[in-house]
Scaffold this active site. Structure first.
Site, PDB file in Angstrom:
ATOM      1  N   GLN A 137      19.011  -8.391 -16.006  1.00 53.95           N
ATOM      2  CA  GLN A 137      18.026  -9.252 -16.661  1.00 53.95           C
ATOM      3  C   GLN A 137      17.793 -10.516 -15.827  1.00 53.95           C
ATOM      4  O   GLN A 137      16.677 -10.776 -15.370  1.00 53.95           O
ATOM      5  CB  GLN A 137      18.537  -9.612 -18.054  1.00 53.95           C
ATOM      6  CG  GLN A 137      17.577 -10.453 -18.869  1.00 53.95           C
ATOM      7  CD  GLN A 137      18.113 -10.696 -20.273  1.00 53.95           C
ATOM      8  OE1 GLN A 137      18.233  -9.784 -21.060  1.00 53.95           O
ATOM      9  NE2 GLN A 137      18.433 -11.939 -20.573  1.00 53.95           N
ATOM     10  N   THR A 138      18.880 -11.278 -15.606  1.00 55.49           N
ATOM     11  CA  THR A 138      18.761 -12.582 -14.940  1.00 55.49           C
ATOM     12  C   THR A 138      18.204 -12.461 -13.518  1.00 55.49           C
ATOM     13  O   THR A 138      18.525 -11.518 -12.797  1.00 55.49           O
ATOM     14  CB  THR A 138      20.155 -13.238 -14.894  1.00 55.49           C
ATOM     15  OG1 THR A 138      20.667 -13.253 -16.227  1.00 55.49           O
ATOM     16  CG2 THR A 138      20.099 -14.650 -14.350  1.00 55.49           C
ATOM     17  N   GLY A 177      26.548  -7.984 -13.366  1.00 51.89           N
ATOM     18  CA  GLY A 177      27.869  -7.449 -13.010  1.00 51.89           C
ATOM     19  C   GLY A 177      27.780  -5.946 -12.815  1.00 51.89           C
ATOM     20  O   GLY A 177      27.073  -5.258 -13.555  1.00 51.89           O
ATOM     21  N   GLN A 330      52.391 -33.999 -27.387  1.00 48.84           N
ATOM     22  CA  GLN A 330      52.300 -32.587 -26.965  1.00 48.84           C
ATOM     23  C   GLN A 330      51.813 -31.743 -28.148  1.00 48.84           C
ATOM     24  O   GLN A 330      50.946 -30.888 -28.004  1.00 48.84           O
ATOM     25  CB  GLN A 330      53.688 -32.109 -26.484  1.00 48.84           C
ATOM     26  CG  GLN A 330      53.711 -30.730 -25.832  1.00 48.84           C
ATOM     27  CD  GLN A 330      53.396 -30.766 -24.331  1.00 48.84           C
ATOM     28  OE1 GLN A 330      53.014 -31.805 -23.805  1.00 48.84           O
ATOM     29  NE2 GLN A 330      53.540 -29.652 -23.656  1.00 48.84           N
ATOM     30  N   ARG A 333      48.152 -32.044 -28.853  1.00 46.45           N
ATOM     31  CA  ARG A 333      47.268 -31.349 -27.914  1.00 46.45           C
ATOM     32  C   ARG A 333      47.395 -29.834 -28.075  1.00 46.45           C
ATOM     33  O   ARG A 333      46.432 -29.108 -27.893  1.00 46.45           O
ATOM     34  CB  ARG A 333      47.619 -31.761 -26.476  1.00 46.45           C
ATOM     35  CG  ARG A 333      47.289 -33.215 -26.172  1.00 46.45           C
ATOM     36  CD  ARG A 333      48.095 -33.723 -24.989  1.00 46.45           C
ATOM     37  NE  ARG A 333      47.717 -33.066 -23.748  1.00 46.45           N
ATOM     38  CZ  ARG A 333      48.504 -33.009 -22.661  1.00 46.45           C
ATOM     39  NH1 ARG A 333      49.693 -33.581 -22.671  1.00 46.45           N
ATOM     40  NH2 ARG A 333      48.092 -32.403 -21.578  1.00 46.45           N
ATOM     41  N   GLY A 401      53.187 -29.795 -13.827  1.00 44.11           N
ATOM     42  CA  GLY A 401      52.946 -29.300 -12.468  1.00 44.11           C
ATOM     43  C   GLY A 401      52.993 -27.786 -12.381  1.00 44.11           C
ATOM     44  O   GLY A 401      52.146 -27.170 -11.746  1.00 44.11           O
ATOM     45  N   GLU A 424      25.675 -14.727 -20.895  1.00 41.96           N
ATOM     46  CA  GLU A 424      25.235 -14.332 -22.231  1.00 41.96           C
ATOM     47  C   GLU A 424      24.637 -15.522 -22.990  1.00 41.96           C
ATOM     48  O   GLU A 424      24.752 -15.633 -24.193  1.00 41.96           O
ATOM     49  CB  GLU A 424      26.425 -13.734 -22.999  1.00 41.96           C
ATOM     50  CG  GLU A 424      26.074 -12.534 -23.812  1.00 41.96           C
ATOM     51  CD  GLU A 424      25.212 -11.517 -23.094  1.00 41.96           C
ATOM     52  OE1 GLU A 424      25.677 -10.874 -22.156  1.00 41.96           O
ATOM     53  OE2 GLU A 424      24.041 -11.378 -23.469  1.00 41.96           O
ATOM     54  N   ASP A 426      23.563 -19.780 -21.806  1.00 39.85           N
ATOM     55  CA  ASP A 426      24.201 -21.082 -21.575  1.00 39.85           C
ATOM     56  C   ASP A 426      24.496 -21.724 -22.940  1.00 39.85           C
ATOM     57  O   ASP A 426      23.668 -21.686 -23.850  1.00 39.85           O
ATOM     58  CB  ASP A 426      23.230 -21.953 -20.760  1.00 39.85           C
ATOM     59  CG  ASP A 426      23.637 -23.400 -20.758  1.00 39.85           C
ATOM     60  OD1 ASP A 426      24.452 -23.759 -19.912  1.00 39.85           O
ATOM     61  OD2 ASP A 426      23.136 -24.164 -21.618  1.00 39.85           O
TER      62      ASP A 426
END
Ligand SMILES: CCCCCCCC/C=C\CCCCCCCC(=O)SCCNC(=O)CCNC(=O)[C@H](O)C(C)(C)COP(=O)(O)OP(=O)(O)OC[C@H]1O[C@@H](n2cnc3c(N)ncnc32)[C@H](O)[C@@H]1OP(=O)(O)O
Ligand SMILES: Cc1cc2nc3c(=O)[nH]c(=O)nc-3n(C[C@H](O)[C@H](O)[C@H](O)COP(=O)(O)OP(=O)(O)OC[C@H]3O[C@@H](n4cnc5c(N)ncnc54)[C@H](O)[C@@H]3O)c2cc1C
Length: 664
Positions: A137-138, A177, A330, A333, A401, A424, A426
């Protein structure tokens, strides 16, 4: 030490039945058994090993993916797996491949937009993989604006054929793809032109490569678009470029469910809405929502286990340091991400139901729920993929790290996942589709048309515009009715404010463009309401298993209170809550973190992921992180010799030079 479970103490703390939670997570006992069996089958098969894949150069990486995809197909046939089992197997092989697009878009496009006859002809070939297809498509110049695509399909009545052509550079297909190196066929979206008139975009089945020697057919130029973000990651996929130079296909390869072209070249529109042409996108957006919880839960599982293993600061008298999972920062989050994984799981289940429902209705020529299905799939795709991509990155940071090492599994997971915010549809473009739906709903409120489904709350607009939260103490925020009303009032007020601002413009399109940022925020508020409501509805069901429902209640509370805290400005600005009530919400949120803490490890165990699927040293089930990190470092090709390649050419002369200067 092998065989020791370093997380055993954590597992003992659980206050609920983990095996029952596994079933809730999977959606049913059947789903659990299926996933459990297939994930172990994949994990125990050396043909699906992931060893060293981030080290491979592109060509080898791609060839390795071809090998795995073909091997997966061989196992599917040998084991006589059902369609459901085969899809699970591909999922647990866990490597993006052309087969995703073949099964996930090419086949659904033919099913959704082909006539019965076309399905009869093409589907058996595709099911046996005698042809391999993609979804083209794109284009280079247009992705979001589907109506702006430039590829043409011009009907030639003399030969009863369509001529597929790429008139400009920007009309080159770009991104599909599976296209670059594998597909033999594509569903190509092109402007349909007959009798000199342009009838807009339609789908066409076009053969691209020979079924004998795989060479591109005459008039077809096709290749890969080049290396993408990340090491390994989505580079296992051959996203492609494709140009047509007057390629001819028989008329009956136009997908003709939505509209037809007759032998004489007459364009005929069926009595189904044109938007069905976008049906494959609706389907895939729904699968992407279901998939978001897979990706997020995986990152959260890694970060949670590692946070329990990792210790920093606070040792007294030579005792152990504090597990980083015990720091409130922690938890603040991590736990909302854990809660989001569960929330997205349940909204994904519900969306699957909605999609099945709309599909059944469409088959019976009832198109009434299509706009809502479009708004829900577009909005939830946007919301869940944004939160998941951000969440995976947050999990990487939560691992300090070591999260930055590929062996943590997180960089690869992020690189594979993050394009979901773009493909699919934006995510901003999709939010604006939701906003259009909301503005339409608000503008029709006075007309007597009763809003239904996810937008039913707009029917109580008068109440929602003037009501106030009655929360007096922190625990009042645990009442589902208080929460749902808060999210409804915020969403309704934000939509109404946008509608009022829009009405100040003479030209609505100009107004829409000017207010787009506010409209996108209103769309987010509406989508968050859906996720919160579906989580709460899930808890109203009968959920067996000791302590399971209680844990889900804690997770649900964390999900909505975290959102309330994060978007405090919306709730305060629209006047539904006071700053005191906002602060009570935060108190309650902190209390819920403490309730969740002892259950954290078991809540991620409930995802039932194998170490093979997680592919993360930090997320290992047994928590045996340090020896394995140490071992893995030595496997790096740089460590194959003590003296680095290049020492003699580059390092040695440098050292010599330093010696000379030192002598001077
Ligand atoms: C593959 C699955 C494997 C399964 C494995 C599961 C795990 C998944 C994980 C990993 C796999 C991922 C693999 C990667 C796959 C990537 C593939 C691609 O990327 S394919 C390209 C996608 N391209 C876009 O999405 C373009 C986005 N643009 C659009 O959709 C349209 O252009 C849009 C909606 C932005 C504008 O459409 P307008 O230009 O027609 O404009 P307007 O005027 O806004 O719409 C007209 C009417 O149509 C409705 N409408 C629009 N779209 C609709 C739809 N989809 N369904 C129903 N109605 C729709 C609207 O609501 C509007 O309705 P009213 O007139 O207001 O009533
Ligand atoms: C990994 C990957 C796989 C893909 N696979 C396929 C595939 O198999 N088949 C296929 O056909 N396509 C595929 N695509 C293409 C994909 O669908 C498009 O990239 C996507 O739809 C976004 O379109 P775009 O690239 O044109 O972005 P653009 O629209 O150019 O976006 C650029 C910026 O403009 C903004 N923007 C655009 N329009 C508006 C607007 N109206 N209002 C406000 N802001 C706007 C966007 O928010 C964004 O910030 C794939 C893409 C990727 C990354």
């Amino acid at each position: 030490m092998e065989g020791v479970d370093y997380l055993a103490d954590e597992r003992k703390k659980a206050e609920f039945d983990v095996n029952e939670m596994k079933i809730v997570w999977a959606g049913s006992r059947h789903n659990f058994e299926l996933s459990d069996r297939i994930s172990k089958l994949v994990a125990n098969d050396p043909g699906f090993s992931k060893e060293g894949r981030t080290m491979l150069p592109r060509k080898e990486l791609f060839k390795n993916t071809l090998r795995k995809a073909t091997y997966a197909w061989k196992r599917i046939i040998e084991l006589r797996l059902s369609e459901e089992e085969a899809a699970k197997l591909r999922h647990f092989v866990d490597e993006p491949a052309f087969t995703d697009l073949h099964w996930g878009m090419f086949i659904p496009a033919i099913k959704g937009q082909g006539t019965d006859e076309q399905q009869k002809k093409w589907l058996p070939l595709a099911y046996k993989m005698q042809i391999i297809g993609c979804y083209a498509q794109t284009e280079l110049g247009h992705g979001s604006n589907v109506q702006g695509l430039e590829t043409t399909a011009t009907f030639d009545p003399q030969t009863d054929e369509f001529v597929i052509h790429s008139p400009t550079l920007t009309s080159s297909k770009w991104w599909p793809g599976g296209l670059g190196k594998v597909s033999t066929h594509a569903v190509v979206y092109a402007r349909l032109i007959t009798n000199g008139k342009d009838y807009g975009i339609n789908g066409f089945i076009v053969q691209l490569r020979s079924l004998e020697d795989h060479k591109p057919l005459p008039g077809v130029t096709v290749g890969d678009i080049g290396l993408k973000f990340g090491n390994g990651a989505y580079n296992t996929m051959d996203n492609g470029v494709l140009r047509f130079d007057h390629v001819r296909i028989p008329r009956d390869q136009m997908l003709m469910r939505v509209s037809q072209v007759t032998r004489e070249g007459k364009y005929v529109q069926s009595d189904v809405p044109r938007q069905l042409l976008y049906g494959t996108m609706v389907y895939v957006r729904q699968t992407i929502v279901s998939d978001a919880s897979n990706a997020l839960s995986r990152a959260v599982c890694i970060a949670t286990r590692y946070s329990a293993v990792r210790r920093q600061f606070g040792s007294q008298n030579g005792g152990q340091e504090i597990q980083v999972i015990d720091y409130k920062t922690q938890q603040n989050r991590l736990f909302p991400l854990l809660a989001s994984a569960y929330a997205f799981r349940f909204v994904g289940e519900w969306l699957k139901w909605l999609y099945t429902d709309v599909t059944q209705r469409l088959q019976a020529n009832d198109f009434s729920t299509l706009p809502e299905a479009h708004a829900c799939t577009a909005g939830l795709k946007s919301l869940t993929t944004t939160a998941t991509a951000d969440g995976i990155e947050e999990c990487r940071k939560l691992c300090g790290g070591h999260g930055y090492l590929c062996s943590s599994g997180l960089p690869e997971l992020f690189a594979v996942y993050v394009p979901a915010c773009t493909y699919e549809g934006d995510n901003t473009v999709l939010l604006l589709q939701v906003a259009r739906f909301l503005m339409k709903t608000v503008s029709q409120l006075g007309s007597g048309k009763k809003p239904v489904g996810t937008i039913a709350y707009m029917g109580r607009i008068e109440h929602l515009m003037q009501c106030r939260s009655d929360v007096k103490q922190a625990k009042d925020w645990l009442k589902p009715s208080a929460v749902v009303e808060a999210f409804e009032a915020r969403a309704a007020r934000m939509s109404v404010a946008c509608a009022q601002n829009l009405s100040k413009f003479d030209n609505p399109e100009e107004g829409f463009a000017e207010l787009a940022a506010d409209l996108a925020e209103a769309a987010v508020a509406h989508c968050q309401l859906i996720v919160v409501s579906k989580f709460i509805e899930k808890l109203q069901q009968d959920i067996p298993g000791e302590g399971v429902k209680q844990q889900l209640e804690v997770l649900c509370g964390i999900y909505y209170l975290f959102l309330l805290h994060k978007h405090q400005g919306d709730f305060l600005g629209t006047g539904y809550i006071t700053s005191k009530q906002a602060s009570l919400a935060n108190d309650q949120l902190r209390a819920l973190y403490s309730q969740l803490r002892p259950n954290a490890i078991s809540l991620v165990d409930a995802f039932n992921y194998t170490d093979h699927f997680l592919d993360s040293i930090l997320g290992r089930y047994d928590g045996n992180v340090y020896p394995k990190l140490y071992e893995a470092a030595w496997k790096d090709p740089l460590n194959q010799s003590d003296i680095a390649d290049g020492f003699h050419e580059y390092i040695r002369p440098l050292l010599k030079q330093q010696l000379r200067t030192a002598r001077l």
